[in-house]
Motif scaffolding. Structure first.
Motif, PDB file in Angstrom:
ATOM      1  N   GLU A 184      -8.641  -0.003  -1.169  1.00  0.00           N
ATOM      2  CA  GLU A 184      -7.853  -0.822  -0.252  1.00  0.00           C
ATOM      3  C   GLU A 184      -8.732  -1.428   0.839  1.00  0.00           C
ATOM      4  O   GLU A 184      -8.486  -2.546   1.304  1.00  0.00           O
ATOM      5  N   ASP A 185      -9.788  -0.713   1.251  1.00  0.00           N
ATOM      6  CA  ASP A 185     -10.723  -1.254   2.249  1.00  0.00           C
ATOM      7  C   ASP A 185     -11.482  -2.446   1.671  1.00  0.00           C
ATOM      8  O   ASP A 185     -11.689  -3.460   2.340  1.00  0.00           O
TER       9      ASP A 185
ATOM     10  N   THR B  30      -5.936   5.641  -4.485  1.00  0.00           N
ATOM     11  CA  THR B  30      -5.256   4.546  -3.820  1.00  0.00           C
ATOM     12  C   THR B  30      -4.216   4.014  -4.791  1.00  0.00           C
ATOM     13  O   THR B  30      -4.494   3.903  -5.988  1.00  0.00           O
TER      14      THR B  30
ATOM     15  N   SER C 269      -3.198   5.707   0.167  1.00  0.00           N
ATOM     16  CA  SER C 269      -4.517   5.243   0.608  1.00  0.00           C
ATOM     17  C   SER C 269      -5.527   6.383   0.587  1.00  0.00           C
ATOM     18  O   SER C 269      -5.166   7.552   0.435  1.00  0.00           O
ATOM     19  N   ARG C 270      -6.759   6.011   0.768  1.00  0.00           N
ATOM     20  CA  ARG C 270      -7.835   7.001   0.897  1.00  0.00           C
ATOM     21  C   ARG C 270      -7.488   7.987   2.007  1.00  0.00           C
ATOM     22  O   ARG C 270      -7.675   9.195   1.867  1.00  0.00           O
TER      23      ARG C 270
ATOM     24  N   LEU D  79       0.839  -1.198   0.000  1.00  0.00           N
ATOM     25  CA  LEU D  79       0.000   0.000   0.000  1.00  0.00           C
ATOM     26  C   LEU D  79       0.874   1.247   0.000  1.00  0.00           C
ATOM     27  O   LEU D  79       1.541   1.564   0.980  1.00  0.00           O
TER      28      LEU D  79
ATOM     29  N   GLY E  32      -9.934   7.205  -4.069  1.00  0.00           N
ATOM     30  CA  GLY E  32      -9.339   6.230  -3.169  1.00  0.00           C
ATOM     31  C   GLY E  32     -10.364   5.467  -2.357  1.00  0.00           C
ATOM     32  O   GLY E  32     -11.536   5.828  -2.299  1.00  0.00           O
TER      33      GLY E  32
END
Length: 141
Positions: free
Chosen positions: A112-113, A37, A28-29, A25, A109
């Motif tokens: 990633e979650d 992201t 990120s957001r 990563l 973004g």
């Protein structure tokens, strides 16, 4: 969505490092105020045909080669290529060889979650609920 505000600062993620103890990563957001992201990852078989309702997906191929299907178009992307997959268009991608290493860039973004939750899901029903919540849906081939 996180608005761009003065609380954001520039930053550098050193080679081999990442955010939140995740070496892949890079942005990120949270670190970009929701703008994007960026994840460094390796792809093998890739995901099934799917659509994103909320984000555009991009790749910069570092090593290897990707085969890509986007809508009715098919592409091959070698190392050094950039790929843009707009939201709302069914797409899938896979390594043309054993694997490909790439930067995945999603705008805005937050994806990633989704990846964190979908990778922790224990069954198809749970994965379906996660996909629905994030506006990502599988499309029949």
């Amino acid at each position: 969505m996180y608005p761009m505000t003065d609380f954001l600062t520039g930053y550098v993620v050193p080679a081999g490092a990442g955010l939140a103890r995740d070496p892949g990563l890079k942005a990120s957001r949270h670190s970009t105020g929701g703008a994007l992201t960026v994840i460094e990852t390796s792809i093998g078989a890739g995901p099934p045909l799917h659509v994103h309702d909320r984000e555009d997906e991009c790749f910069y191929i570092i090593d290897g080669e990707l085969s890509i299907r986007c809508g009715g178009d098919a592409y091959d992307a070698a190392a050094g290529s950039f790929v843009f997959l707009p939201r709302g268009r069914p797409h899938r991608f896979w390594a043309a060889g054993p694997s490909a290493r790439l930067l995945l860039i999603a705008v805005p973004g937050g994806i990633e979650d989704y990846f964190r939750e979908i990778n922790a899901a224990s069954n198809d029903a749970e994965r379906g609920r996660i996909q629905e919540r994030y506006g990502i849906r599988r499309v029949p081939e």
